[in-house]
Write a protein that holds these residues in place. Sequence first.
Motif, mmCIF file in Angstrom:
data_model
loop_
_atom_site.group_PDB
_atom_site.id
_atom_site.type_symbol
_atom_site.label_atom_id
_atom_site.label_comp_id
_atom_site.label_asym_id
_atom_site.label_seq_id
_atom_site.Cartn_x
_atom_site.Cartn_y
_atom_site.Cartn_z
ATOM 1 N N LEU A 55 0.827 -1.204 0.000
ATOM 2 C CA LEU A 55 0.000 0.000 0.000
ATOM 3 C C LEU A 55 0.862 1.256 0.000
ATOM 4 C CD1 LEU A 55 -2.520 -1.044 2.820
ATOM 5 C CD2 LEU A 55 -2.834 -1.289 0.349
ATOM 6 N N ARG A 59 0.079 -0.409 6.572
ATOM 7 C CA ARG A 59 -0.807 -1.569 6.490
ATOM 8 C C ARG A 59 -1.396 -1.843 7.877
ATOM 9 N NH1 ARG A 59 1.378 -6.713 3.625
ATOM 10 N NH2 ARG A 59 2.357 -6.960 5.674
ATOM 11 N N CYS A 61 -2.544 -4.519 8.996
ATOM 12 C CA CYS A 61 -2.119 -5.820 9.522
ATOM 13 C C CYS A 61 -0.775 -5.735 10.236
ATOM 14 C CB CYS A 61 -2.077 -6.868 8.414
ATOM 15 S SG CYS A 61 -0.948 -6.509 7.050
ATOM 16 N N ASP A 62 0.122 -4.854 9.769
ATOM 17 C CA ASP A 62 1.406 -4.694 10.453
ATOM 18 C C ASP A 62 1.192 -4.108 11.849
ATOM 19 O OD1 ASP A 62 2.709 -5.655 8.202
ATOM 20 O OD2 ASP A 62 3.105 -3.661 7.391
ATOM 21 N N CYS A 82 6.186 0.484 0.169
ATOM 22 C CA CYS A 82 5.216 0.648 -0.909
ATOM 23 C C CYS A 82 5.745 -0.089 -2.142
ATOM 24 C CB CYS A 82 4.957 2.115 -1.202
ATOM 25 S SG CYS A 82 6.374 3.013 -1.881
ATOM 26 N N GLU A 215 -7.435 -5.665 4.053
ATOM 27 C CA GLU A 215 -7.542 -4.550 3.115
ATOM 28 C C GLU A 215 -7.292 -5.089 1.704
ATOM 29 O OE1 GLU A 215 -5.676 -0.743 5.122
ATOM 30 O OE2 GLU A 215 -4.358 -2.448 5.522
ATOM 31 N N ASP A 217 -5.089 -3.991 -1.956
ATOM 32 C CA ASP A 217 -4.184 -3.023 -2.581
ATOM 33 C C ASP A 217 -4.640 -2.733 -4.010
ATOM 34 O OD1 ASP A 217 -3.291 -5.085 -4.232
ATOM 35 O OD2 ASP A 217 -1.233 -5.068 -3.487
ATOM 36 N N VAL A 223 -4.628 -7.899 1.883
ATOM 37 C CA VAL A 223 -3.536 -7.412 2.740
ATOM 38 C C VAL A 223 -3.874 -7.741 4.183
ATOM 39 C CG1 VAL A 223 -2.074 -5.445 3.319
ATOM 40 C CG2 VAL A 223 -3.217 -5.495 1.096
ATOM 41 N N THR A 224 -3.362 -8.867 4.660
ATOM 42 C CA THR A 224 -3.518 -9.232 6.071
ATOM 43 C C THR A 224 -2.507 -10.320 6.394
ATOM 44 O OG1 THR A 224 -5.137 -9.728 7.817
ATOM 45 C CG2 THR A 224 -5.264 -11.053 5.813
#
Length: 227
Positions: A55, A59, A61-62, A82, A215, A217, A223-224
């Motif tokens: 992204l 993020r 998830c981070d 990114c 999420e 991208d 995104v997880t």
Amino acid sequence: MFVAGVDGCPVGWIAFKAELPSLATSVEVVDLPSWLRKRPPDLACLGIDIPIGLLDGSRACDKAARKLLGQPRGTTVFPAPCRAAVQAGTYEEASVINRQKTGRDLNLQSFYIGPKIKQVDDAITPEIQRWAFEVHPEVCFWALNGQHPMAHNKKTEAGRNERLNLLRTVFPNMHLHLDGKPPGVGKDDLLDAAAAAWTALRRYRGEASCVCTPERDEKGLEVTVYY
């Protein structure tokens, strides 16, 4: 049929494989992008220790993974770069790009794994993510340890033994793989790959969870982080 976990290592990608349903295990160095582009016919689920889904910003998830782990283990969750930054040739260039896109400098560790992030990012698609997905080994160990973070750094003997003892509850012959690991593969790389394989097994069984609501991208990638 088998599940597997993969972790980056100096000689490429180390895969820890567990056959289904026996859970007989084996280890090999693999060409991960080839696995992603042409799925082995008997591969059911694959956990990958690398950021997937990039992204132009932080993020979720981070942040969620760091919160789960607390300190000091949370520091092992590096902010993902990114997508444009992983194309850069130098740290300075990558950091400038990352700052322009995300508002923050690029973490040095994230830059070092940039080539492997790019390998996966170039190969993976939303369809592939139905069976290949992101994990973070410390989150996997947290889950395997009854949702408690590891007490010791994985680079120390105490940390390796702590993780080995946990993994042997699932893969009893884990110590044999450490003793006979392929050249160029670190013990911590192999332990991380086995933790990823445990999460792949959980995903196959429908038992896995993720650290936050996924999420998406710009490529449509989920995104997880799973555990």
